[in-house]
Design an enzyme around this catalytic site. Structure first.
Site, mmCIF file in Angstrom:
data_model
loop_
_atom_site.group_PDB
_atom_site.id
_atom_site.type_symbol
_atom_site.label_atom_id
_atom_site.label_comp_id
_atom_site.label_asym_id
_atom_site.label_seq_id
_atom_site.Cartn_x
_atom_site.Cartn_y
_atom_site.Cartn_z
ATOM 1 N N HIS A 153 0.846 -1.185 0.000
ATOM 2 C CA HIS A 153 0.000 0.000 0.000
ATOM 3 C C HIS A 153 0.885 1.241 0.000
ATOM 4 O O HIS A 153 2.069 1.188 0.321
ATOM 5 C CB HIS A 153 -0.918 0.018 1.225
ATOM 6 C CG HIS A 153 -0.182 0.054 2.528
ATOM 7 N ND1 HIS A 153 0.414 -1.064 3.077
ATOM 8 C CD2 HIS A 153 0.079 1.073 3.396
ATOM 9 C CE1 HIS A 153 0.996 -0.751 4.216
ATOM 10 N NE2 HIS A 153 0.817 0.552 4.436
ATOM 11 N N ASP B 212 0.673 4.892 1.924
ATOM 12 C CA ASP B 212 -0.049 5.357 3.114
ATOM 13 C C ASP B 212 -1.233 6.252 2.769
ATOM 14 O O ASP B 212 -1.086 7.246 2.047
ATOM 15 C CB ASP B 212 0.899 6.112 4.055
ATOM 16 C CG ASP B 212 1.922 5.187 4.701
ATOM 17 O OD1 ASP B 212 1.623 3.991 4.872
ATOM 18 O OD2 ASP B 212 3.022 5.665 5.044
ATOM 19 N N HIS C 62 4.616 -0.183 -0.017
ATOM 20 C CA HIS C 62 5.360 -0.964 0.969
ATOM 21 C C HIS C 62 4.434 -1.925 1.700
ATOM 22 O O HIS C 62 3.201 -1.797 1.653
ATOM 23 C CB HIS C 62 6.041 -0.037 1.991
ATOM 24 C CG HIS C 62 5.096 0.780 2.804
ATOM 25 N ND1 HIS C 62 4.501 1.929 2.330
ATOM 26 C CD2 HIS C 62 4.610 0.610 4.067
ATOM 27 C CE1 HIS C 62 3.709 2.445 3.248
ATOM 28 N NE2 HIS C 62 3.753 1.655 4.328
ATOM 29 N N ARG D 21 4.835 6.091 13.459
ATOM 30 C CA ARG D 21 4.957 6.606 12.105
ATOM 31 C C ARG D 21 4.543 8.069 12.075
ATOM 32 O O ARG D 21 3.497 8.439 12.612
ATOM 33 C CB ARG D 21 4.043 5.790 11.180
ATOM 34 C CG ARG D 21 4.195 6.087 9.705
ATOM 35 C CD ARG D 21 3.204 5.259 8.911
ATOM 36 N NE ARG D 21 1.881 5.882 8.838
ATOM 37 C CZ ARG D 21 0.792 5.267 8.390
ATOM 38 N NH1 ARG D 21 0.849 4.008 8.022
ATOM 39 N NH2 ARG D 21 -0.372 5.913 8.336
#
Length: 371
Positions: free
Chosen positions: A184, A186, A333, A353
């Site tokens: 995906h 983000d 990723h 994150r």
């Protein structure tokens, strides 16, 4: 005009108070000896946000010296720079993110765009405190607040990554799918989706728990000219609705109502000018203007291409002093959930994150995102 995210974010003091009441993801006694207990996940179930409004964005990479002498340490023998694969991934040792000058940050933004992901080893970033971490992230863009995810007790902008034996949502590993990998980009459903994301892990399994990035620029390059021409004129729908619906089914709070965006299938990077696929199995649902069978067939081709092109990917092994930064505009990723999550000694993967929002995507010939 609706208020901005910054205007509705609670203060640090308010979040600390809420954290004490709302933290249901772990038992305080169990984690009393955990060095990074102050980063454990909490779920604020009171703060809601208005829809994200358009904003001006200027990529820091546009300010960089293209030779990147400062971030690459061309005159510093203590800096070691290694290409992890020929086309994607660079590793840097001998520099502290927390000590970078603005000049180095600009060059870093350009390097991330060119290499997709840049990995820093031997970092003290987790120890410099939330406010300095926020300041570092904001240099690259407006900080994103995840619409459904857990966060760090004093920072809604820090999306918490936590999977361990006591995790409330570990059931995802019991899915009926053959693989736990899920490529995906983000929150690509946002109208102005992320540019740079930064991830630091505080605890890692003794083995496993790697992350793999795939280059969407290389994926585009390898397509045949007729397919490139077709895709360059198309938009695809990216949707946040399934994520929100899944969260509500699990009893989690949705702090901002979901949105859909129709992004160019082929995106042009504003700094490098490189073309990259901008679809991903995580959030892309259909290609606009095509029949259902046509859209399904093309997306299946692209998703398989993205996921199976090991020769356009880099797999990074983590430790608790590693920080990785990547450009969501040119990569996808996936985490590799191959470790024993039920083993208290070996099964904890925990970090946070920081995600920065970028520009409204633009495709070939000026094709723009619509919503």
């Amino acid at each position: 005009m609706a208020p901005s995210v910054a205007e509705v974010l609670p203060s640090t003091a308010e979040l600390k108070t809420k954290a004490e009441k709302l933290n249901r993801a772990y038992d305080a006694v169990q984690h009393a000896s955990y060095k990074y207990a102050h980063y454990l996940p909490v779920y604020d179930e009171t703060t809601t946000f208005p829809p994200t409004e358009p904003f001006e964005f200027a990529d820091r990479g546009l300010l960089a010296d293209k030779a990147k002498p400062h971030i690459l340490g061309l005159n510093d023998p203590n800096v070691k720079v290694t290409k992890l694969t020929p086309r994607v991934g660079t590793e840097i040792a001998g520099l502290q993110l927390s000590e970078l000058t603005d000049e180095q940050k600009n060059e870093l933004a350009l390097l991330i765009a060119e290499r997709g992901v840049v990995v820093f080893r031997g970092q003290n970033f987790k120890d410099i405190g939330v406010e300095r971490q926020k300041e570092f992230g904001r240099y690259f863009g407006r900080l994103h607040v995840h619409p459904v995810g857990a966060h760090v007790p004093t920072a809604l902008e820090f999306h918490n990554i936590y999977l361990g034996p006591d995790n409330l949502y570990r059931a995802q590993l019991s899915s009926s799918r053959l693989s736990t990998t899920s490529f995906h980009s983000d929150v690509s459903f946002e109208h102005q989706p992320p540019g740079i994301t930064l991830l630091t892990l505080l605890a890692v399994p003794s083995a496993g728990g790697d992350t793999t990035w795939t280059s969407q620029a290389v994926a585009y390059e390898r397509l045949s000219p007729p397919i490139k021409t077709l895709l360059e004129g198309l938009r695809a729908e990216h949707s946040g609705f399934p994520q929100a619906e899944s969260a509500r089914r699990d009893g989690r709070f949705v702090r901002r109502e979901p949105v859909r965006s129709e992004h160019p299938v082929v995106r042009v990077h504003p700094v490098t000018g490189q073309k990259a696929l901008f679809v991903n199995p995580g959030f892309t649902k259909k290609i606009i203007g095509l029949k259902t069978e046509e859209s399904d067939a093309i997306l299946k081709l692209l998703f398989t291409h993205i996921s199976q092109s090991a020769d356009a990917q880099v797999r990074v092994k983590w430790d608790d002093e590693t920080v990785s930064l990547w450009d969501n505009r040119v990569t996808a990723h996936t985490a590799i959930s191959d470790y024993d999550v039920y083993n208290e000694e070996e099964g904890l993967r925990h970090g946070f994150r920081i995600t920065t929002l970028g520009e409204r995507p633009v495709g070939v010939g000026g094709l723009e995102t619509v919503w």
